[in-house]
Enzyme design. Structure first.
Site, PDB file in Angstrom:
ATOM      1  N   SER A 294     -21.117 -66.403 -61.950  1.00  0.00           N
ATOM      2  CA  SER A 294     -21.769 -66.325 -60.724  1.00  0.00           C
ATOM      3  C   SER A 294     -22.480 -67.202 -60.485  1.00  0.00           C
ATOM      4  O   SER A 294     -23.239 -68.006 -61.068  1.00  0.00           O
ATOM      5  CB  SER A 294     -22.581 -64.943 -60.888  1.00  0.00           C
ATOM      6  OG  SER A 294     -23.476 -64.557 -59.901  1.00  0.00           O
TER       7      SER A 294
ATOM      8  N   GLY B 106     -10.334 -56.200 -65.406  1.00  0.00           N
ATOM      9  CA  GLY B 106     -10.952 -55.533 -64.163  1.00  0.00           C
ATOM     10  C   GLY B 106     -10.324 -56.070 -62.819  1.00  0.00           C
ATOM     11  O   GLY B 106     -10.682 -56.529 -61.952  1.00  0.00           O
TER      12      GLY B 106
ATOM     13  N   ILE C  92     -19.890 -62.264 -52.648  1.00  0.00           N
ATOM     14  CA  ILE C  92     -18.633 -62.036 -52.034  1.00  0.00           C
ATOM     15  C   ILE C  92     -18.620 -60.513 -51.861  1.00  0.00           C
ATOM     16  O   ILE C  92     -19.182 -59.589 -52.366  1.00  0.00           O
ATOM     17  CB  ILE C  92     -17.472 -61.913 -53.214  1.00  0.00           C
ATOM     18  CG1 ILE C  92     -17.837 -63.539 -53.882  1.00  0.00           C
ATOM     19  CG2 ILE C  92     -16.206 -61.926 -52.962  1.00  0.00           C
ATOM     20  CD1 ILE C  92     -17.604 -64.608 -53.083  1.00  0.00           C
TER      21      ILE C  92
ATOM     22  N   ASN D   1     -12.384 -61.435 -65.872  1.00  0.00           N
ATOM     23  CA  ASN D   1     -13.239 -61.031 -64.431  1.00  0.00           C
ATOM     24  C   ASN D   1     -14.094 -59.774 -64.528  1.00  0.00           C
ATOM     25  O   ASN D   1     -15.269 -59.667 -63.864  1.00  0.00           O
ATOM     26  CB  ASN D   1     -12.252 -60.934 -63.582  1.00  0.00           C
ATOM     27  CG  ASN D   1     -12.707 -60.159 -62.134  1.00  0.00           C
ATOM     28  OD1 ASN D   1     -13.406 -60.783 -61.483  1.00  0.00           O
ATOM     29  ND2 ASN D   1     -12.322 -58.800 -62.055  1.00  0.00           N
TER      30      ASN D   1
ATOM     31  N   TYR E 240     -28.043 -59.638 -65.698  1.00  0.00           N
ATOM     32  CA  TYR E 240     -26.836 -60.141 -65.420  1.00  0.00           C
ATOM     33  C   TYR E 240     -26.877 -61.978 -65.198  1.00  0.00           C
ATOM     34  O   TYR E 240     -25.772 -62.386 -65.637  1.00  0.00           O
ATOM     35  CB  TYR E 240     -26.755 -59.675 -63.783  1.00  0.00           C
ATOM     36  CG  TYR E 240     -25.448 -59.985 -63.144  1.00  0.00           C
ATOM     37  CD1 TYR E 240     -24.103 -59.439 -63.468  1.00  0.00           C
ATOM     38  CD2 TYR E 240     -25.475 -60.858 -61.991  1.00  0.00           C
ATOM     39  CE1 TYR E 240     -23.148 -59.653 -62.530  1.00  0.00           C
ATOM     40  CE2 TYR E 240     -24.347 -61.102 -61.334  1.00  0.00           C
ATOM     41  CZ  TYR E 240     -23.078 -60.506 -61.678  1.00  0.00           C
ATOM     42  OH  TYR E 240     -22.084 -60.888 -60.698  1.00  0.00           O
ATOM     43  N   ALA E 241     -27.832 -62.450 -64.917  1.00  0.00           N
ATOM     44  CA  ALA E 241     -27.932 -63.605 -65.103  1.00  0.00           C
ATOM     45  C   ALA E 241     -27.698 -64.420 -66.305  1.00  0.00           C
ATOM     46  O   ALA E 241     -27.094 -65.397 -66.462  1.00  0.00           O
ATOM     47  CB  ALA E 241     -29.286 -64.338 -64.250  1.00  0.00           C
ATOM     48  N   ALA E 242     -28.227 -63.768 -67.211  1.00  0.00           N
ATOM     49  CA  ALA E 242     -28.175 -64.254 -68.634  1.00  0.00           C
ATOM     50  C   ALA E 242     -26.677 -64.043 -69.079  1.00  0.00           C
ATOM     51  O   ALA E 242     -26.277 -65.051 -69.812  1.00  0.00           O
ATOM     52  CB  ALA E 242     -29.043 -63.443 -69.531  1.00  0.00           C
TER      53      ALA E 242
ATOM     54  N   ARG F 284     -10.008 -53.485 -58.448  1.00  0.00           N
ATOM     55  CA  ARG F 284     -10.686 -53.660 -57.110  1.00  0.00           C
ATOM     56  C   ARG F 284     -11.279 -55.080 -57.057  1.00  0.00           C
ATOM     57  O   ARG F 284     -11.272 -55.850 -57.923  1.00  0.00           O
ATOM     58  CB  ARG F 284     -11.868 -52.444 -57.380  1.00  0.00           C
ATOM     59  CG  ARG F 284     -11.588 -51.179 -57.165  1.00  0.00           C
ATOM     60  CD  ARG F 284     -12.755 -50.308 -57.027  1.00  0.00           C
ATOM     61  NE  ARG F 284     -13.255 -49.941 -58.489  1.00  0.00           N
ATOM     62  CZ  ARG F 284     -14.671 -50.375 -58.902  1.00  0.00           C
ATOM     63  NH1 ARG F 284     -15.561 -50.923 -57.822  1.00  0.00           N
ATOM     64  NH2 ARG F 284     -15.302 -50.356 -59.748  1.00  0.00           N
TER      65      ARG F 284
HETATM   66  P1  NDP Z   1     -16.130 -54.666 -58.428  1.00  0.00           P
HETATM   67  O1  NDP Z   1     -17.444 -53.875 -59.036  1.00  0.00           O
HETATM   68  O2  NDP Z   1     -15.790 -54.465 -57.092  1.00  0.00           O
HETATM   69  O3  NDP Z   1     -14.683 -54.407 -59.428  1.00  0.00           O
HETATM   70  C1  NDP Z   1     -14.959 -54.352 -60.694  1.00  0.00           C
HETATM   71  C2  NDP Z   1     -13.578 -54.252 -61.432  1.00  0.00           C
HETATM   72  O4  NDP Z   1     -13.815 -54.336 -62.967  1.00  0.00           O
HETATM   73  C3  NDP Z   1     -12.957 -52.957 -61.333  1.00  0.00           C
HETATM   74  O5  NDP Z   1     -11.779 -53.219 -61.269  1.00  0.00           O
HETATM   75  C4  NDP Z   1     -13.515 -52.173 -62.517  1.00  0.00           C
HETATM   76  O6  NDP Z   1     -12.555 -51.157 -63.089  1.00  0.00           O
HETATM   77  C5  NDP Z   1     -13.478 -53.138 -63.288  1.00  0.00           C
HETATM   78  N1  NDP Z   1     -14.504 -52.824 -64.658  1.00  0.00           N
HETATM   79  C6  NDP Z   1     -15.688 -52.749 -64.226  1.00  0.00           C
HETATM   80  N2  NDP Z   1     -16.331 -52.559 -65.793  1.00  0.00           N
HETATM   81  C7  NDP Z   1     -15.183 -52.562 -66.587  1.00  0.00           C
HETATM   82  C8  NDP Z   1     -15.166 -52.386 -68.207  1.00  0.00           C
HETATM   83  N3  NDP Z   1     -16.450 -52.271 -68.556  1.00  0.00           N
HETATM   84  N4  NDP Z   1     -13.979 -52.730 -68.604  1.00  0.00           N
HETATM   85  C9  NDP Z   1     -12.648 -52.928 -67.678  1.00  0.00           C
HETATM   86  N5  NDP Z   1     -12.906 -53.135 -66.293  1.00  0.00           N
HETATM   87  C10 NDP Z   1     -14.005 -52.866 -65.852  1.00  0.00           C
HETATM   88  O7  NDP Z   1     -16.608 -56.020 -58.918  1.00  0.00           O
HETATM   89  P2  NDP Z   1     -16.598 -57.411 -58.208  1.00  0.00           P
HETATM   90  O8  NDP Z   1     -14.906 -57.662 -57.782  1.00  0.00           O
HETATM   91  O9  NDP Z   1     -17.142 -57.741 -57.100  1.00  0.00           O
HETATM   92  O10 NDP Z   1     -16.709 -58.735 -59.323  1.00  0.00           O
HETATM   93  C11 NDP Z   1     -15.715 -58.996 -60.171  1.00  0.00           C
HETATM   94  C12 NDP Z   1     -16.370 -59.824 -60.989  1.00  0.00           C
HETATM   95  O11 NDP Z   1     -16.983 -60.974 -60.248  1.00  0.00           O
HETATM   96  C13 NDP Z   1     -17.571 -59.542 -61.977  1.00  0.00           C
HETATM   97  O12 NDP Z   1     -17.609 -60.151 -63.080  1.00  0.00           O
HETATM   98  C14 NDP Z   1     -18.724 -60.141 -61.095  1.00  0.00           C
HETATM   99  O13 NDP Z   1     -19.694 -60.206 -62.051  1.00  0.00           O
HETATM  100  C15 NDP Z   1     -18.352 -61.171 -60.691  1.00  0.00           C
HETATM  101  N6  NDP Z   1     -19.151 -61.809 -59.302  1.00  0.00           N
HETATM  102  C16 NDP Z   1     -19.032 -60.929 -58.077  1.00  0.00           C
HETATM  103  C17 NDP Z   1     -19.818 -61.399 -57.086  1.00  0.00           C
HETATM  104  C18 NDP Z   1     -19.951 -60.710 -55.980  1.00  0.00           C
HETATM  105  O14 NDP Z   1     -20.729 -61.211 -54.945  1.00  0.00           O
HETATM  106  N7  NDP Z   1     -19.022 -59.552 -55.749  1.00  0.00           N
HETATM  107  C19 NDP Z   1     -20.667 -62.548 -57.312  1.00  0.00           C
HETATM  108  C20 NDP Z   1     -20.511 -63.467 -58.349  1.00  0.00           C
HETATM  109  C21 NDP Z   1     -19.685 -62.898 -59.332  1.00  0.00           C
HETATM  110  P3  NDP Z   1     -12.710 -49.771 -62.414  1.00  0.00           P
HETATM  111  O15 NDP Z   1     -12.017 -49.752 -61.061  1.00  0.00           O
HETATM  112  O16 NDP Z   1     -11.962 -48.981 -63.399  1.00  0.00           O
HETATM  113  O17 NDP Z   1     -14.136 -49.323 -62.333  1.00  0.00           O
END
Ligand code: NDP
Length: 248
Positions: A143, A14, A189, A91, A156-158, A17
């Protein structure tokens, strides 16, 4: 000590973004070769490869985090291209928020499949090469919600709490082979994932954060780089909270 990842080959799931992208960019700036997966944003992924210095230094892989085959192919692509996989950042994650009363089994399963079973798939794929190398660092992105729980995020929490037990188990299994496994637990974040929360929720959130602000993707990237680098060679099984003090 400055964090130097020169000579390391790192896979981030991931990575197009938000937090994943910040980790990809920071690891690249620290000298690593970086591969990253994404689900659908092919154009962004291709642009990111160019921004990171082109094909020699970066590799974009379209891979669904929930797929075991995609995970195996992604790890194989890294070892075929660069020889080793020295770091893995799990991630990729999704949310499907709603109160339990309205949460469907499908909402539950989709989040668990991507966030937790996806971590199993990609860590399993990296397990053997890292074990053979007798070196490697796995970082899973959990998280604050996995530690504290959150109304409307039972699925999500689980998944995020599960990641903590999973990663600690990996740390125990792999420590003898020189492979480390740690968790980064971000607070709130500013990314696309939290963009729609609205001012009311955001202000309420800030009230729970001793440092009084939401975090930025770079805050998480800095902590992740530490865990990937040789600055943390005696750190394993740790949950590093990067949340402005929310969970303590
Ligand atoms: P975003 O939604 O901003 O970005 C998600 C990224 O993951 C993108 O690059 C997306 O690709 C990719 N992605 C999503 N689903 C899949 C999949 N099935 N297979 C491959 N790639 C995938 O998320 P965040 O940056 O906010 O979050 C990143 C991590 O941090 C997550 O695990 C989230 O749970 C965790 N987190 C985030 C918090 C927050 O406040 N933002 C807080 C705590 C934890 P594409 O662009 O192609 O969709």
């Amino acid at each position: 000590m400055t964090l130097d990842l020169s000579g390391k080959n790192i896979l981030v799931t991931g990575g197009t973004r938000g937090i994943g992208r910040a980790i990809v960019e920071a690891a690249n700036a620290a000298g690593a070769n970086v591969a990253f997966t994404y689900r659908s944003s092919t154009e962004t992924a291709e642009q990111l490869v160019q921004a990171l210095g082109g094909d020699d230094r970066a590799l974009a892989l379209q891979a669904d985090a929930a797929s075991a085959d995609d995970a195996a192919a992604a790890v194989q692509a890294v070892t075929e291209k660069w020889g080793t996989i020295d770091g893995l950042v799990v991630n990729a994650g999704i949310t499907r928020d709603t109160l339990m009363i309205r949460m469907s089994a499908e909402d539950w399963q989709a989040v668990l499949d991507t966030n937790l079973t996806g971590a199993f798939h990609v860590a399993k794929a990296a397990y053997r090469p890292m074990m053979k190398q007798r070196a490697g660092s796995i970082v899973t992105v959990s998280s604050v919600v996995g530690v504290m729980g959150n109304a409307g995020q039972a699925n999500y929490a689980a998944s995020k709490a599960g990641l903590i037990g999973f990663t600690k188990s990996l740390a125990r299994e792999l420590g003898g082979r020189g492979v480390r496994a740690n968790v980064v637990a971000p607070g709130y974040i500013q990314t696309d994932m939290t963009a729609d929360l609205g001012d009311k929720v955001t202000d309420a959130m800030k009230g729970q954060i001793p440092l009084g602000r939401l975090g930025q993707p770079d805050d998480i990237a800095a902590a992740t780089l530490f865990l990937l680098s040789d600055a943390s060679t005696y750190v394993t099984g740790h949950v590093l909270h990067v949340d402005g003090g929310m969970a303590m």
